[in-house]
Scaffold this active site. Structure first.
Site, short mmCIF file in Angstrom:
data_model
loop_
_atom_site.label_atom_id
_atom_site.label_comp_id
_atom_site.label_asym_id
_atom_site.label_seq_id
_atom_site.Cartn_x
_atom_site.Cartn_y
_atom_site.Cartn_z
N ARG A 91 -6.27 -5.70 -0.77
CA ARG A 91 -7.70 -5.37 -0.80
C ARG A 91 -7.96 -3.88 -0.58
NH1 ARG A 91 -12.21 -9.39 1.25
NH2 ARG A 91 -10.79 -9.72 2.96
N TYR A 113 0.42 5.31 12.02
CA TYR A 113 0.61 3.90 12.35
C TYR A 113 1.91 3.73 13.12
CZ TYR A 113 -2.98 2.26 8.99
OH TYR A 113 -4.15 2.02 8.31
N ARG A 141 0.87 -1.18 0.00
CA ARG A 141 0.00 0.00 0.00
C ARG A 141 0.91 1.23 0.00
NH1 ARG A 141 -4.93 -2.26 1.26
NH2 ARG A 141 -4.94 -3.92 2.82
N HIS A 180 3.46 -9.56 0.80
CA HIS A 180 3.17 -8.68 1.93
C HIS A 180 4.46 -8.17 2.58
CE1 HIS A 180 1.32 -7.83 6.05
NE2 HIS A 180 0.57 -7.14 5.22
N ARG A 202 -3.03 -6.43 18.93
CA ARG A 202 -3.92 -5.28 18.76
C ARG A 202 -5.36 -5.68 18.49
NH1 ARG A 202 -3.15 -2.83 13.32
NH2 ARG A 202 -4.96 -4.09 12.78
#
Length: 731
Positions: free
Chosen positions: A419, A482, A389, A449, A578
């Protein structure tokens, strides 16, 4: 790898927590932030918007899948023993409970507090005549020309309703001997949802439209106007294994496949109908029937539909109602590097690994600077990077384009099945290809990933590699909100393996054996199981043993089973998770030595850390993988061993700060319920994220003092020169 028999004497519901309900338990912890009077008002409003986003995505990803299984009559049980119909029903009940709590806090707490602060969200009925006339003019001039009414009658079928948008259900009176007519009007997404009114405050755009529709229908003003919204399923991620190998070997086939999937998603089945609570039952049922829904798929809402828009509720000059502004600090070792000398950054990395902790350490002055320096450094010959991303106006991609234009070898692995980011990733891939970069669209049947960057530099008589291995995406936007870790390294053995992994990703080079990196789906699962079992062996032998792990989600049944076995052996296990956690901690005879907790706060916890005490010789890893089946078996993932004792000590401190959190941490009990930690009487609050912020600011201030020149008549000019040379942000 030899498998160990698992203790199956306990019921599945005792051993495992339901994945979907655990996800909703995370949403419940976010809801607690909406309800918390300790937070600044506009931050609570933002978290209410995040709740709307979380519910939207849960319906798109999870409820849609459960609904499909129920409609197909699937009776297979989840790992906690539930059939899909049970999961769907329990999730729906929990979502309704959370929705009622949201409605209550918005009506009884947040909206009154906004009014007290002079920035109310008003209803049309609260406006005076003068304000209504002003908004009527605004509607006529700036909104009505954009609207398109779509009637439903014998000549006009029920229109396609796009997922996520706001819609007005308008009932117009019929002519003589005619029934009333239904007209759908889409609330335009390119107009501000929150319309400012004179004197302060806003009114929702849909209310402005609804109150002035007589201007659009002057001969027959509407009998009623109600708001509705639909959510369509994401209909599953693109799984390349579901398509024959031949189709994926055709040039551009994966891009075409994903593009087709994106088009199909627009028309995916509706999984949820939200309506304003005042809509009559008959009209609600009529709408549901037109959308192919059952009564249980309809959700009357007492607050704003499309709640996620509260994330964009901006109020200029009211910073007193927000968290104090956060300016990320440049890592101390990266300060003072001249911007006009890209070589200097590589010299710093060559002299020792650099551990980055975002957003406390600036992403822009570290990772982005690393890529930008490589793009213009004449000694750099090649840059390789993965994109899962990235931001819509990505400076990372711009730097790669610049590098390609300068003749450097640029290779980018773009994961176009990430996604909800498929379309922008396809666009970035095409742009990079046009500029001369080598672009690979992931690996057949697997998602890519990994978070890796590699720079190859000509130095002296040979080539030197530099790498960045991280836990987060190359996304300058999310890097500010983040929490993530990353390491900049010139370790020859690590960089060689990163290069080998890139060769696998772009060239399908087989047979690579990794001695240091843990790589999924190859060695990572086996290695994690071995490490957990080794801790159990150490504990049985009376040697130091412990497992400390931090991740986003924990679901993999085999890993959970191994953790249970380690707990029976007496290994102390602390799991900072988390979101989803399917392991049930603190169960007698099963997981007595396991603690599960999670931190919810200003920043989204996103890093992954795994540390094993290993008899007193600790092993520590950071990387991209959660302990999820998908991460270990169906994605390309990497975990980096932390080989520098100094960096390992920094990570131990990070883990310890989370352990000591007595304000924003939530502990999971054996019943699967989470309970928020509170300071004991007389104890000072120790919220982890605030401690990281304070530490970063303190170190930043100390570093600046060390950089200050000796006082003299030109000291102010010297400070200015230093700031210009380093690009340091003002405190």
């Amino acid at each position: 790898m030899e498998s160990r028999p698992q203790n199956n004497s306990l019921d599945a519901g005792v051993q495992f927590i339901n994945r979907e309900l655990s996800w909703l338990a995370f949403a419940r912890r976010v809801l607690a932030l909406v309800e918390s009077p300790d937070l600044p008002l506009l931050e609570r409003i933002k978290f209410a918007g995040i709740m709307g986003m979380l519910h939207d995505e849960f319906f798109m990803k999870r409820m849609s899948g459960l609904k499909r299984q129920v409609s197909r009559g699937v009776r297979s049980r989840s790992h906690d023993g539930r059939v899909p119909a049970d999961e769907f029903g329990e999730c729906r009940s929990e979502i309704l409970r959370q929705s009622r709590a949201l409605a209550r806090v918005l009506a009884e707490d947040l909206r009154p507090a906004l009014a007290t602060a002079g920035i109310p969200i008003l209803d049309w009925s609260q406006l005076d005549t003068l304000t209504k006339e002003s908004l009527r003019t605004h509607f006529r001039d700036s909104v009505a020309p954009v609207l398109t009414p779509l009637a439903v009658d014998k000549e006009h079928p029920f229109p396609f309703i796009r997922s996520g948008g706001l819609n007005l259900a308008v009932i117009l009176p019929g002519g003589r001997n005619e029934n009333d007519r239904f007209v759908r009007i889409k609330v335009p997404p390119n107009r501000s949802r929150w319309v400012a009114v004179d004197g302060g405050g806003v009114v929702p755009l849909e209310q402005v439209i609804a109150a002035n529709l007589d201007l659009m229908f002057p001969s027959a003003p509407p009998r009623s106007v109600h708001l509705f919204r639909v959510t369509r399923g994401a209909e599953g991620e693109v799984e390349r294994a579901d398509h024959d190998d031949k189709s994926l070997k055709e040039p551009g086939s994966i891009v075409q496949l994903v593009s087709s999937e994106l088009k199909a998603r627009r028309f995916a089945g509706v999984v949820r109908l939200q309506v304003d609570a005042s809509m009559p039952d008959a009209q609600r049922e009529w709408l549901a029937a037109r959308l192919g829904l059952d009564a249980e798929d309809c959700y009357p809402i007492d607050y704003f539909l499309r709640l996620r828009d509260l994330q964009d509720f901006e109020v200029p000059e009211r910073n007193d109602l927000r968290f104090p502004p956060h300016i990320a600090a440049t890592h101390p070792r990266l300060r003072g590097i001249p911007r006009d000398d890209p070589r200097a950054l590589f010299e710093v990395i060559k002299h020792g690994d650099v551990l980055l902790h975002h957003p406390y350490h600036s992403f822009d002055s570290s990772v982005l600077r690393f890529i930008q320096a490589a793009s213009v450094d004449p000694a750099v010959l090649a840059i390789k990077l993965t994109i899962y991303r990235t931001s819509s106006d990505s400076p990372i991609v711009k730097a790669l384009v610049e590098a390609a234009r300068r003749g450097k070898q640029v290779a980018v692995v773009v994961e176009i099945t990430a996604r909800f980011d498929e379309a922008p990733n396809i666009a970035w891939g095409k742009l990079l290809e046009q500029e001369g970069a080598h672009v690979a669209y992931g690996v057949e049947s697997l998602k890519t990933h990994v978070k890796l960057a590699l720079v190859v530099r000509q130095e002296g008589g040979g080539l030197v590699r530099y790498a960045h291995v991280g836990t987060g995406n190359y996304h300058t936007g999310t890097a500010r909100i983040y929490e993530d870790l990353g390491v900049l390294t010139a370790d020859p053995e690590i960089c060689e393996e990163v290069g080998a992994l890139f060769n696998q990703l772009t060239g399908a080079v087989p047979g690579t054996k990794f001695r240091h990196l843990l790589v999924a789906p190859g060695t990572m699962r086996r290695r994690f199981v071995e490490l957990i079992r080794r801790e159990a062996d150490h504990a049985r032998a009376g040697r130091p043993a412990a497992i400390h792990a931090k991740m986003n989600q924990l679901q993999d049944e085999e890993i959970i089973g191994e953790l249970y076995e380690a707990s029976r052996a007496g290994v102390p296990i602390a799991l900072n998770v988390r979101g989803v956690c399917c392991l049930r901690p603190g169960v007698r005879g099963l997981s007595e030595t396991i603690r599960v907790f999670g931190v919810v706060g200003r920043f989204l916890e996103h890093s992954r850390i795994y540390r094993f005490l290993n008899g007193g010789d600790p092993l520590c890893f950071i990387g991209s993988a959660d302990w999820m089946r998908r991460n270990l078996d169906r994605r390309v993932e990497t975990m980096l061993p932390i080989r520098d004792p100094r960096l390992e000590g920094e990570i131990v401190r990070i883990l310890q700060i989370y352990e000591e959190d007595n304000q924003s941490a939530w502990d999971c009990g054996p019943d699967g319920e989470y309970r928020r930690r509170r300071p004991a009487p007389g104890e000072s609050p120790r919220p982890a994220q605030q401690r990281f912020l304070d530490d970063a600011r303190r170190v930043d201030a100390q570093t600046k003092r060390l950089e200050e020149p000796e006082p003299d008549i030109d000291s102010r000019d010297a400070d200015l020169d230093l700031e210009e040379r380093t690009g340091a942000a003002s405190p």
